[in-house]
Design an enzyme around this catalytic site. Sequence first.
Site, PDB file in Angstrom:
ATOM      1  N   PRO A  12       0.798  -1.223   0.000  1.00  0.00           N
ATOM      2  CA  PRO A  12       0.000   0.000   0.000  1.00  0.00           C
ATOM      3  C   PRO A  12       0.830   1.272   0.000  1.00  0.00           C
ATOM      4  O   PRO A  12       1.887   1.346   0.636  1.00  0.00           O
ATOM      5  CB  PRO A  12      -0.841  -0.113   1.270  1.00  0.00           C
ATOM      6  CG  PRO A  12      -0.157  -1.113   2.119  1.00  0.00           C
ATOM      7  CD  PRO A  12       0.561  -2.035   1.191  1.00  0.00           C
ATOM      8  N   ASN A  13       0.323   2.240  -0.736  1.00  0.00           N
ATOM      9  CA  ASN A  13       0.863   3.597  -0.845  1.00  0.00           C
ATOM     10  C   ASN A  13       2.151   3.699  -1.657  1.00  0.00           C
ATOM     11  O   ASN A  13       2.632   4.804  -1.900  1.00  0.00           O
ATOM     12  CB  ASN A  13       1.055   4.243   0.533  1.00  0.00           C
ATOM     13  CG  ASN A  13      -0.252   4.406   1.254  1.00  0.00           C
ATOM     14  OD1 ASN A  13      -1.198   4.951   0.699  1.00  0.00           O
ATOM     15  ND2 ASN A  13      -0.327   3.914   2.475  1.00  0.00           N
ATOM     16  N   ARG A  20       5.202  11.130  -2.344  1.00  0.00           N
ATOM     17  CA  ARG A  20       4.872  10.915  -0.937  1.00  0.00           C
ATOM     18  C   ARG A  20       6.137  10.903  -0.094  1.00  0.00           C
ATOM     19  O   ARG A  20       6.997  10.058  -0.276  1.00  0.00           O
ATOM     20  CB  ARG A  20       4.142   9.584  -0.770  1.00  0.00           C
ATOM     21  CG  ARG A  20       3.875   9.222   0.674  1.00  0.00           C
ATOM     22  CD  ARG A  20       3.251   7.822   0.785  1.00  0.00           C
ATOM     23  NE  ARG A  20       3.204   7.403   2.164  1.00  0.00           N
ATOM     24  CZ  ARG A  20       3.657   6.249   2.605  1.00  0.00           C
ATOM     25  NH1 ARG A  20       4.173   5.367   1.777  1.00  0.00           N
ATOM     26  NH2 ARG A  20       3.576   5.950   3.884  1.00  0.00           N
ATOM     27  N   TYR A  25      11.256   8.389   1.303  1.00  0.00           N
ATOM     28  CA  TYR A  25      11.150   7.364   0.269  1.00  0.00           C
ATOM     29  C   TYR A  25      11.849   7.715  -1.042  1.00  0.00           C
ATOM     30  O   TYR A  25      11.897   6.887  -1.949  1.00  0.00           O
ATOM     31  CB  TYR A  25       9.674   7.061  -0.010  1.00  0.00           C
ATOM     32  CG  TYR A  25       8.953   6.571   1.222  1.00  0.00           C
ATOM     33  CD1 TYR A  25       9.242   5.329   1.766  1.00  0.00           C
ATOM     34  CD2 TYR A  25       8.006   7.367   1.860  1.00  0.00           C
ATOM     35  CE1 TYR A  25       8.602   4.880   2.910  1.00  0.00           C
ATOM     36  CE2 TYR A  25       7.351   6.919   3.011  1.00  0.00           C
ATOM     37  CZ  TYR A  25       7.659   5.685   3.522  1.00  0.00           C
ATOM     38  OH  TYR A  25       7.023   5.236   4.654  1.00  0.00           O
ATOM     39  N   ASN A  77       7.795  -5.793  -0.960  1.00  0.00           N
ATOM     40  CA  ASN A  77       7.795  -4.668  -0.037  1.00  0.00           C
ATOM     41  C   ASN A  77       6.351  -4.557   0.445  1.00  0.00           C
ATOM     42  O   ASN A  77       5.517  -3.956  -0.218  1.00  0.00           O
ATOM     43  CB  ASN A  77       8.236  -3.377  -0.718  1.00  0.00           C
ATOM     44  CG  ASN A  77       8.279  -2.204   0.247  1.00  0.00           C
ATOM     45  OD1 ASN A  77       7.671  -2.250   1.318  1.00  0.00           O
ATOM     46  ND2 ASN A  77       8.962  -1.150  -0.136  1.00  0.00           N
ATOM     47  N   ALA A  80       3.097  -0.995   4.896  1.00  0.00           N
ATOM     48  CA  ALA A  80       2.478  -1.023   6.229  1.00  0.00           C
ATOM     49  C   ALA A  80       1.992  -2.413   6.623  1.00  0.00           C
ATOM     50  O   ALA A  80       1.913  -2.722   7.819  1.00  0.00           O
ATOM     51  CB  ALA A  80       1.337  -0.024   6.298  1.00  0.00           C
ATOM     52  N   HIS A  83       3.877  -4.919   9.234  1.00  0.00           N
ATOM     53  CA  HIS A  83       3.742  -4.898  10.689  1.00  0.00           C
ATOM     54  C   HIS A  83       2.404  -5.437  11.182  1.00  0.00           C
ATOM     55  O   HIS A  83       2.193  -5.536  12.389  1.00  0.00           O
ATOM     56  CB  HIS A  83       3.915  -3.460  11.190  1.00  0.00           C
ATOM     57  CG  HIS A  83       4.930  -2.700  10.414  1.00  0.00           C
ATOM     58  ND1 HIS A  83       6.278  -2.993  10.467  1.00  0.00           N
ATOM     59  CD2 HIS A  83       4.800  -1.694   9.502  1.00  0.00           C
ATOM     60  CE1 HIS A  83       6.926  -2.177   9.636  1.00  0.00           C
ATOM     61  NE2 HIS A  83       6.056  -1.388   9.048  1.00  0.00           N
ATOM     62  N   ASP A  90       1.022 -15.977   6.102  1.00  0.00           N
ATOM     63  CA  ASP A  90       0.484 -17.312   5.808  1.00  0.00           C
ATOM     64  C   ASP A  90       0.564 -17.639   4.319  1.00  0.00           C
ATOM     65  O   ASP A  90       0.918 -18.758   3.942  1.00  0.00           O
ATOM     66  CB  ASP A  90      -0.962 -17.422   6.284  1.00  0.00           C
ATOM     67  CG  ASP A  90      -1.087 -17.499   7.804  1.00  0.00           C
ATOM     68  OD1 ASP A  90      -0.068 -17.717   8.494  1.00  0.00           O
ATOM     69  OD2 ASP A  90      -2.219 -17.333   8.298  1.00  0.00           O
ATOM     70  N   GLU A 101      12.400  -9.766   1.408  1.00  0.00           N
ATOM     71  CA  GLU A 101      11.637  -8.614   1.896  1.00  0.00           C
ATOM     72  C   GLU A 101      12.475  -7.353   1.693  1.00  0.00           C
ATOM     73  O   GLU A 101      13.658  -7.335   2.034  1.00  0.00           O
ATOM     74  CB  GLU A 101      11.331  -8.818   3.382  1.00  0.00           C
ATOM     75  CG  GLU A 101      10.587  -7.704   4.043  1.00  0.00           C
ATOM     76  CD  GLU A 101      10.356  -7.965   5.533  1.00  0.00           C
ATOM     77  OE1 GLU A 101       9.833  -7.054   6.192  1.00  0.00           O
ATOM     78  OE2 GLU A 101      10.702  -9.061   6.046  1.00  0.00           O
ATOM     79  N   HIS A 103      12.549  -2.973   2.024  1.00  0.00           N
ATOM     80  CA  HIS A 103      11.993  -1.706   2.511  1.00  0.00           C
ATOM     81  C   HIS A 103      12.891  -0.578   2.033  1.00  0.00           C
ATOM     82  O   HIS A 103      14.119  -0.664   2.148  1.00  0.00           O
ATOM     83  CB  HIS A 103      11.898  -1.693   4.029  1.00  0.00           C
ATOM     84  CG  HIS A 103      10.985  -2.751   4.546  1.00  0.00           C
ATOM     85  ND1 HIS A 103       9.627  -2.623   4.489  1.00  0.00           N
ATOM     86  CD2 HIS A 103      11.247  -3.969   5.068  1.00  0.00           C
ATOM     87  CE1 HIS A 103       9.082  -3.719   4.978  1.00  0.00           C
ATOM     88  NE2 HIS A 103      10.046  -4.560   5.325  1.00  0.00           N
ATOM     89  N   LEU A 104      12.287   0.463   1.493  1.00  0.00           N
ATOM     90  CA  LEU A 104      13.051   1.609   1.005  1.00  0.00           C
ATOM     91  C   LEU A 104      13.778   2.315   2.141  1.00  0.00           C
ATOM     92  O   LEU A 104      14.943   2.690   2.013  1.00  0.00           O
ATOM     93  CB  LEU A 104      12.125   2.587   0.285  1.00  0.00           C
ATOM     94  CG  LEU A 104      11.485   2.053  -0.994  1.00  0.00           C
ATOM     95  CD1 LEU A 104      10.302   2.912  -1.391  1.00  0.00           C
ATOM     96  CD2 LEU A 104      12.505   1.980  -2.104  1.00  0.00           C
ATOM     97  N   SER A 105      13.085   2.511   3.247  1.00  0.00           N
ATOM     98  CA  SER A 105      13.676   3.201   4.397  1.00  0.00           C
ATOM     99  C   SER A 105      14.231   2.177   5.382  1.00  0.00           C
ATOM    100  O   SER A 105      13.891   0.991   5.324  1.00  0.00           O
ATOM    101  CB  SER A 105      12.623   4.075   5.095  1.00  0.00           C
ATOM    102  OG  SER A 105      11.643   3.264   5.708  1.00  0.00           O
ATOM    103  N   ARG A 110      13.012   4.170  12.519  1.00  0.00           N
ATOM    104  CA  ARG A 110      11.725   4.866  12.503  1.00  0.00           C
ATOM    105  C   ARG A 110      10.908   4.498  13.743  1.00  0.00           C
ATOM    106  O   ARG A 110      11.441   3.947  14.704  1.00  0.00           O
ATOM    107  CB  ARG A 110      10.996   4.527  11.197  1.00  0.00           C
ATOM    108  CG  ARG A 110      11.805   5.035   9.974  1.00  0.00           C
ATOM    109  CD  ARG A 110      11.122   4.807   8.682  1.00  0.00           C
ATOM    110  NE  ARG A 110       9.885   5.588   8.629  1.00  0.00           N
ATOM    111  CZ  ARG A 110       8.937   5.390   7.729  1.00  0.00           C
ATOM    112  NH1 ARG A 110       9.064   4.436   6.819  1.00  0.00           N
ATOM    113  NH2 ARG A 110       7.849   6.133   7.727  1.00  0.00           N
ATOM    114  N   ARG A 114       7.235   0.029  13.655  1.00  0.00           N
ATOM    115  CA  ARG A 114       7.769  -0.442  12.379  1.00  0.00           C
ATOM    116  C   ARG A 114       8.922  -1.443  12.550  1.00  0.00           C
ATOM    117  O   ARG A 114       9.416  -2.000  11.577  1.00  0.00           O
ATOM    118  CB  ARG A 114       8.245   0.730  11.532  1.00  0.00           C
ATOM    119  CG  ARG A 114       7.134   1.670  11.120  1.00  0.00           C
ATOM    120  CD  ARG A 114       7.641   2.740  10.166  1.00  0.00           C
ATOM    121  NE  ARG A 114       6.703   3.810   9.997  1.00  0.00           N
ATOM    122  CZ  ARG A 114       5.668   3.801   9.142  1.00  0.00           C
ATOM    123  NH1 ARG A 114       5.470   2.760   8.380  1.00  0.00           N
ATOM    124  NH2 ARG A 114       4.866   4.836   9.068  1.00  0.00           N
TER     125      ARG A 114
END
Length: 151
Positions: A12-13, A20, A25, A77, A80, A83, A90, A101, A103-105, A110, A114
Amino acid sequence: MSQGKVLVLHGPNLNLLGTRQPEIYGLETLEDINNALHEQAALGGWEITCRQSNHEGELIDFIQAARLDGTAAIIINPAAYTHTSVAILDALNAFDGRVIEVHLSNVHKRESFRHHSYVSLRADGVIAGLGSRGYASALAAVMAAGEGSGS
């Protein structure tokens, strides 16, 4: 002939990348990231599919479809959902290929909520804090692991 198939999932996002919170990001768009991944995969003889959804169930549907279509690896990725989503965990647990996995940040620098990832419980590797280079690193790791394996 393809070396193998890779599915890249953006949660998402991430469709808002480039606009954003660029201080977190970056300025690259999701299209920029996907285009770079397509080029990298093609150079290595791999087939890649990139998908983005703001909907947990749709991400799960993509993972389940990958179980059936010969996908060798998933780069995800979960944003949100990292978490919160036991359901994505599953679905990934039912996938037999590699899972990386991304993650950009650096999520560990943070907010404390997170710092926990359900997806990490299944991931073969986790890359965080490298910006879009994290995706390239994940793809490089998948391609290196697949060389000579007949995938």
